[in-house]
Design a protein around this motif. Sequence first.
Motif, mmCIF file in Angstrom:
data_model
loop_
_atom_site.group_PDB
_atom_site.id
_atom_site.type_symbol
_atom_site.label_atom_id
_atom_site.label_comp_id
_atom_site.label_asym_id
_atom_site.label_seq_id
_atom_site.Cartn_x
_atom_site.Cartn_y
_atom_site.Cartn_z
ATOM 1 N N MET A 275 0.827 -1.177 0.000
ATOM 2 C CA MET A 275 0.000 0.000 0.000
ATOM 3 C C MET A 275 0.879 1.251 0.000
ATOM 4 O O MET A 275 1.908 1.278 0.653
ATOM 5 N N GLU A 276 0.464 2.255 -0.708
ATOM 6 C CA GLU A 276 1.202 3.507 -0.783
ATOM 7 C C GLU A 276 0.914 4.358 0.459
ATOM 8 O O GLU A 276 -0.150 4.236 1.068
ATOM 9 N N SER A 277 1.843 5.237 0.820
ATOM 10 C CA SER A 277 1.709 6.053 2.031
ATOM 11 C C SER A 277 0.427 6.867 2.042
ATOM 12 O O SER A 277 -0.246 6.977 3.061
ATOM 13 N N ARG A 278 0.073 7.444 0.909
ATOM 14 C CA ARG A 278 -1.130 8.283 0.830
ATOM 15 C C ARG A 278 -2.414 7.462 0.932
ATOM 16 O O ARG A 278 -3.455 7.997 1.273
ATOM 17 N N GLU A 279 -2.350 6.168 0.655
ATOM 18 C CA GLU A 279 -3.513 5.299 0.803
ATOM 19 C C GLU A 279 -3.688 4.857 2.255
ATOM 20 O O GLU A 279 -4.801 4.562 2.681
ATOM 21 N N ILE A 280 -2.607 4.810 3.010
ATOM 22 C CA ILE A 280 -2.663 4.364 4.401
ATOM 23 C C ILE A 280 -3.261 5.457 5.289
ATOM 24 O O ILE A 280 -4.146 5.200 6.086
ATOM 25 N N ILE A 281 -2.784 6.689 5.144
ATOM 26 C CA ILE A 281 -3.288 7.807 5.934
ATOM 27 C C ILE A 281 -4.477 8.401 5.190
ATOM 28 O O ILE A 281 -4.323 9.006 4.137
ATOM 29 N N VAL A 282 -5.683 8.228 5.741
ATOM 30 C CA VAL A 282 -6.897 8.705 5.078
ATOM 31 C C VAL A 282 -7.092 10.194 5.340
ATOM 32 O O VAL A 282 -7.256 10.983 4.408
ATOM 33 N N ARG A 283 -7.100 10.587 6.627
ATOM 34 C CA ARG A 283 -7.277 11.994 6.977
ATOM 35 C C ARG A 283 -6.884 12.197 8.426
ATOM 36 O O ARG A 283 -6.923 11.263 9.236
#
Length: 95
Positions: free
Chosen positions: A1-9
């Motif tokens: 998983m990419e970093s931006r996909e892991i952290i939603v908001r």
Amino acid sequence: MESREIIVRPIVTEKTSNMREESNRYVFEVASAANKIEIKRAVEDIFDVHVEKVTTWFTRGKMRRRGQHAGKTPDRKRAAVTLKEGDSIPVFEQV
């Protein structure tokens, strides 16, 4: 998983603001499949900080009604990330 996909908001509430000021902890909504190691790497990669500790928990969705129709809000996974002393995330400081 990419970093931006892991952290939603980021989660910005009065309680999380107090956590940030008192113990340098930041709270994020994260992907439900992400583990603590992936969350740590994602936060370090995106915000260029050093993470000391990651705590995760699930928040169950609530039942909601609109007249006769009933539904449920989605379940969410959250992570509290403790940063090394002196590090901060500027996104939270602007809010």
